[in-house]
Design an enzyme around this catalytic site. Structure first.
Site, PDB file in Angstrom:
ATOM      1  N   HIS A  27      56.890  40.765  -3.385  1.00 30.53           N
ATOM      2  CA  HIS A  27      56.892  39.326  -3.163  1.00 30.53           C
ATOM      3  C   HIS A  27      58.141  38.788  -3.853  1.00 30.53           C
ATOM      4  CE1 HIS A  27      52.299  39.412  -2.422  1.00 30.53           C
ATOM      5  NE2 HIS A  27      52.976  39.453  -1.292  1.00 30.53           N
ATOM      6  N   GLU A  59      58.084  37.054  -7.179  1.00 32.29           N
ATOM      7  CA  GLU A  59      57.357  37.689  -8.285  1.00 32.29           C
ATOM      8  C   GLU A  59      58.291  38.741  -8.872  1.00 32.29           C
ATOM      9  OE1 GLU A  59      53.636  38.955  -6.566  1.00 32.29           O
ATOM     10  OE2 GLU A  59      53.231  36.948  -5.787  1.00 32.29           O
ATOM     11  N   HIS A  89      53.628  43.174  -9.200  1.00 30.41           N
ATOM     12  CA  HIS A  89      53.591  41.786  -8.705  1.00 30.41           C
ATOM     13  C   HIS A  89      53.530  40.806  -9.878  1.00 30.41           C
ATOM     14  CE1 HIS A  89      52.811  42.263  -4.273  1.00 30.41           C
ATOM     15  NE2 HIS A  89      52.851  43.507  -4.700  1.00 30.41           N
ATOM     16  N   GLU A 113      49.582  42.987 -11.654  1.00 27.40           N
ATOM     17  CA  GLU A 113      50.023  41.602 -11.783  1.00 27.40           C
ATOM     18  C   GLU A 113      50.620  41.498 -13.182  1.00 27.40           C
ATOM     19  OE1 GLU A 113      49.944  39.481  -9.343  1.00 27.40           O
ATOM     20  OE2 GLU A 113      48.701  40.662  -7.970  1.00 27.40           O
TER      21      GLU A 113
HETATM   22 ZN   LIG Z   1      52.347  39.498  -5.210  1.00 21.21          ZN
END
Ligand SMILES: [Zn+2]
Length: 1013
Positions: A139, A142, A251, A344
């Site tokens: 992404h 990110e 991410h 994350e």
């Molecule tokens: Zn992501």
């Protein structure tokens, strides 16, 4: 510029800092403390979760690694594409002995998807050395993963040969590091973006982590795209080109380690959806979380308001949090050997420069602790008895997905601590098993395995053989010397990977060529679903079972007829199958509910053993299919064969599945979608209307392939135009297709085929089924729009063989027709219905059944294309004559006919006839608009209808006239050729047959495929 930028940034931060502290400590509530001891980590690992050898903390890691030279603080800040590229190139230059820089492909805007390898021998794959990877910035906004990968590169390179622990990673593995999978998105993002979406997707607005082929295609989201994007295609190819064993996808936006599966079966959020490797994934995820300074803590993160997610122990199952279809980790789990988790990396998606020193400090040991797991588990080389590597051997473990050996025979299997049984299964080899105990995550066990050719028995003393690893177990027992010879031959044949008698993947066979009562327990323990005893005697079958164990579709008479046809025998010997002692013997196996039968395969002294083993195999396949089939996957009755007798080599290439990769990879005109057991090839815009074109008989497969080839290659304006007008989904071959010819009283068996394709492409609402069994067209119009009828008319008009016909010209009953009797179902163009006009609450599919050849025609498939190409094109033109309205319209109403079209998945395709139309469009915002326009030729189409009326260009009349002339000329020529090639004979053979076992018809198809004999 700089000042303005900073001001924007400042403004964007104010409301955040005043509303919540995104960086506040994670505080565990009492309730969460209770949950901590009940979650999957505790279930799987108990007290071990506190063991620092398994799950080292940040401080444990710091001690374990010892002093090392960290990244220069001046280098810790955001790096755009130019600076990132410079970082990578400078590193590769500075450390040529342990690095190798390559590009895994280009982004949509042409930026490189850089990968830096770090290893002691970076440019080669060393035998048995595991390959691992990290992927950042999928992404585009990110970015913490992107930066930390750069810093990790710096640390691994700088400390090589200086810090022992860090050097051991570089020596022990080949580490592939991709800082950015979405460099285009990154350039659109901006620093200071905490929770935004700017730059998340690629430049086409597609979310790359929704863009992989999904397990449940109907869960696709708006941002998924129908086709994989350039970045996705490059990464899929990359994942297939190295034998990766471990990976993390980095991410941002929360603080948690997330593990497969990401998509839940029913597409709901909050449904824990474990993979087969659930325990291992929990270990991998917690390994990361625990060595992070905060991630491992249970509780709310990213602010104390309700905006922050709550996680227990800092890990989560993907779908247990929220489901997503088309993610990279699920695809990777299903289609590669690699195990990937998604991390994350923090609450702030695109941090400012000042935030990085702290972020790096928090993550550095987590990254190192995680990648060190790549070195653990069991690994080895699979070789045959001559010492040659065995590629593509399946490595099975008691709990976890199967993985496959590399072309060098190597395999790596990361396993959670404990005792494991590993089984190696390879085509043409007997399977081998061994046990391993792994005490620590870093334990490595090297097990090279030698497999022996499968012509040797599993139970050597007693001549018991196994084939296949499927779920449906069938015991095949030889009861006479005739059967011994035939089963031995079957054993040899089914062992060869090139053989047409490959054991179907859902079957598991126990084969005893020479039965003695000593085998009885072996058979009992095998717990077969079916027992087939092979005996001597006139070719026929004897059923031992009670009726209630019969597969519902089994039909004894048809099996007997097939056997008699397949095995030439004078039957001049006793039929052992009918002797009571055999039935008693089968009783001693004591296997309840098994479908038990014997088949007699002729007498001793008769030749033609070939036919016998093949007939046995055909029977086993048929029984297996009946036992394992359910109504959804069973489209038809007969297994596929691979005959292609009617084409030159070049033609054959374009009329078989061999053409698909050419269309896809070289010509870039088609896109393949693998879905369940179907290969769907999409040609066109990727947008509605979607039309399925599928061959439902072996005899028409070539025609569908040829038509697909023509659409791809052709410069004919009709073809070119068609490709711009929506999407045609070709399914030239279906599993278990029909070998023989039928007329069709119903096409209900193909409903499930349609629905399978529709589950991949939900907007699909029209099917064209291509079959033989006559020369006629049937339309099914459950929607009542009349479109399928118009398509049928257009088809008939351009099909020279039937354009003037009233009735099916193949029919052997023409005398009766002229005698004035109604020939229902024999009209050249007629209607037909599905037995249900509603499928799961929505209208059944509109469809066309094209019957393109008579049953008695000898030349089979080679003429179908020439006879039907233009007619099919005409039908498809009619199909695409109309328009797709924008997604924000909810309803379209024809003011004259009052017909209505409602949106489905955001797409409405409105088919239209020639002439003037007044349409009312209802927009979702409540506005209505009436528009009027004229359709003048079949090519006046518009995909997108703006609010103005001028969007329909009128084709100049002269051009139109020229076009009609060309079509007419070609059609006449075509007719001459066709009529010359097609000598119709007055056959008296009837062919009104029902394509299932239930038929009592004399001419029912053989239930075993004797073409393979
Ligand atoms: Zn992501």
């Amino acid at each position: 510029m700089e000042l303005l930028y900073k001001l924007c940034l400042f403004l964007s931060l104010i409301p955040l800092s005043s509303s919540l502290d995104w960086d506040s400590d994670i505080v565990t509530t009492d309730e969460e403390k209770i949950k901590e001891d009940k979650d999957h980590l505790s279930q799987y690992f108990n007290e071990t979760k506190k063991n620092a050898d398994f799950f080292p903390s940040w401080h444990n890691m710091s001690k374990l690694i010892g002093p090392f030279e960290d990244v220069d603080e001046k280098k810790i800040h955001n790096h755009d594409y130019t600076k990132m590229t410079a970082w990578l190139k400078e590193t590769a230059l500075a450390y040529p002995n342990i690095t190798s820089l390559y590009s895994a492909g280009k982004s949509t805007e042409g930026r490189d998807l850089w990968v830096l390898i770090i290893s002691d021998n970076p440019t080669v794959h060393e035998e048995l050395e595991p390959e691992i990877k990290l992927v950042g910035n999928m992404h585009g906004n990110e970015v913490v993963g992107r930066e930390t990968i750069l810093y990790l590169i710096d640390v691994l390179c700088k400390n090589y040969g200086k810090n022992e622990w860090l050097s051991s990673l570089v020596d022990g593995m080949r580490i592939h590091l991709m800082p950015s999978m979405n460099p285009d998105g990154y350039e659109r993002g901006f620093d200071g973006d905490r929770v935004g979406y700017t730059g998340r997707e690629n430049v086409h607005g597609i979310d790359l982590n929704r863009n992989f082929p999904p397990k449940y295609p109907n869960h696709r989201e708006k941002t998924s795209g129908l086709y994989p994007e350039k970045e996705t295609v490059a990464v899929m190819a990359w994942l297939k080109s190295y034998p990766f064993v471990l990976s993390a996808n980095l991410h941002g936006g929360s603080l948690v380690a997330n593990y497969p599966m990401d998509d839940s079966e029913d597409g709901r959020d909050g449904v824990y959806t474990p993979s087969e490797d659930d325990r291992l994934f929990v270990e991998l995820a917690y390994r990361y979380a625990r060595a992070h300074s905060n991630m491992w803590k249970s509780g709310r993160r990213c602010g104390l308001s309700t905006e922050g997610d709550v996680f227990i122990n800092g890990i989560t199952n993907g779908a247990g949090w929220y489901h997503l279809a088309g993610g990279m980790q699920d695809w990777q789990y299903r289609f590669t050997n690699s195990l990937e988790i998604t991390v994350e990396m923090g609450c702030f998606k695109f941090p400012t420069n000042a935030m990085y020193p702290k972020l790096w400090e928090e993550h550095k040991f987590a990254l190192l602790s995680f990648i060190a797991l790549g070195m653990g588990g069991v690994r080895g080389i699979v070789r045959d008895s001559n010492g040659q590597p065995v590629a593509n051997a399946t490595i099975l473990v008691d709990q976890g997905k199967p993985i496959y050996s590399t072309p060098q025979g190597e395999y790596w299997r990361i396993l959670p601590p404990g005792d494991h049984t590993v089984t190696i299964v390879a085509d043409s080899y007997e399977s081998e098993s061994f046990s391993v105990s792994l005490h620590l995550p870093s334990s490595v066990v090297v097990r090279n395995v030698s497999v022996s050719s499968c012509s040797s028995p599993v139970d050597k003393g007693r001549s018991v053989y196994r084939r296949g690893q499927g779920k449906t177990r069938i015991a095949i027992i030889g009861y006479s010397s005739v059967s011994h010879v035939s089963l031995s031959r079957l054993l040899t044949e089914s062992c060869l990977s090139s053989s047409p008698t490959q054991v179907p993947s859902d079957l598991s066979l126990l084969i005893i060529p020479s039965y003695s009562s000593a085998h009885s327990t072996t058979i009992t323990n095998f717990q077969p679903k079916s027992i087939i005893v092979i005996t001597s005697g006139a070719p026929s079958s004897v059923i031992f079972s009670q009726r209630d164990t019969f597969p519902p579709q089994f039909h004894k008479d048809n099996l007997d007829k097939s056997l008699a046809k397949a095995i030439p025998s004078n039957g001049a010997c006793k039929n052992e199958g009918s002797e009571t002692r055999l039935a008693q013997e089968v009783d001693t196996f004591n296997v309840e509910k098994a479908f038990s039968l014997s088949i007699s395969i002729g007498c001793e002294g008769e030749e033609d053993y070939d036919k016998r083993w093949a007939a046995i195999f055909g029977t086993v396949e048929m029984v297996g299919r009946l036992l394992s089939s359910d109504s959804v996957s069973e489209y038809s009755v007969l297994p596929s064969a691979n005959p292609l007798d009617h084409f030159s080599p070049t033609e054959a290439l374009l009329s078989t599945s061999a053409s698909l990769s050419i269309f896809e990879n070289e010509q870039k005109c088609a896109h393949r979608i693998e879905h369940d057991r179907l290969t769907i090839t999409a040609v066109g815009t990727g947008r509605p209307p979607f039309t399925l074109v599928t061959a439902i008989e072996k005899r028409t497969e070539s025609f569908v392939y040829e038509y697909l080839a023509a659409l791809c290659n052709s410069t004919l304006s009709r073809h070119v135009e068609l490709k711009k007008r929506g999407t045609i989904l070709f399914v030239p071959e279906i599993p278990n297709t029909q070998q023989n010819c039928h007329d069709y009283g119903s096409i209900d068996p193909f409903r499930f085929l349609f629905q399978d394709v529709q589950s991949a492409i939900p907007s699909l609402d029209m099917a064209i089924f291509v079959a033989t069994g006559g020369l006629k067209v049937r339309y099914l119009d459950p929607s009542g729009h009349g479109l399928s009828k118009s398509m049928g008319e257009a088809y008939k008009k351009e099909q020279q063989l039937i354009k003037t016909a009233e009735f099916d010209v193949c029919s052997s009953d023409r005398n009766t027709i002229s005698g004035g009797r109604t020939m229902s179902g024999k009209e050249a163009l007629g209607g037909m219905n599905w037995s249900d006009t509603q499928w799961e609450g929505r209208a059944a599919a509109d469809a066309l059944l094209l019957q393109v050849g008579c049953c008695y025609e000898e030349r089979a498939s080679s003429g179908h294309y020439g006879d039907n190409e233009k007619a099919l094109t005409a039908a498809l033109e009619t199909r695409t004559r109309g328009f797709s309205v924008p997604k924000d319209a909810s309803l379209v109403r024809d003011m004259t006919t009052k017909k209505e079209w409602r949106g489905r998945d955001g797409a409405v395709f409105v088919p239209l006839s020639y002439g003037v139309h007044q349409m009312e469009i209802e927009w979702k915002n409540g506005n209505n608009k009436i528009i009027q326009f004229t359709i003048t030729t079949s090519h006046q189409l518009e995909e997108y209808l703006p609010s103005s009326l001028s969007s329909f260009p009128i084709l100049p009349a002269a051009l139109l006239a020229a076009f009609i002339l060309i079509i007419g000329f070609v059609a006449l020529r075509q007719m001459g050729v066709s009529l010359y090639r097609r000598p119709f004979s007055e056959s008296t053979v009837g062919f009104e047959r029902i394509p299932l076992y239930i038929s009592e018809d004399e001419d029912e198809d053989d239930v075993i495929d004797i073409r393979k004999l």
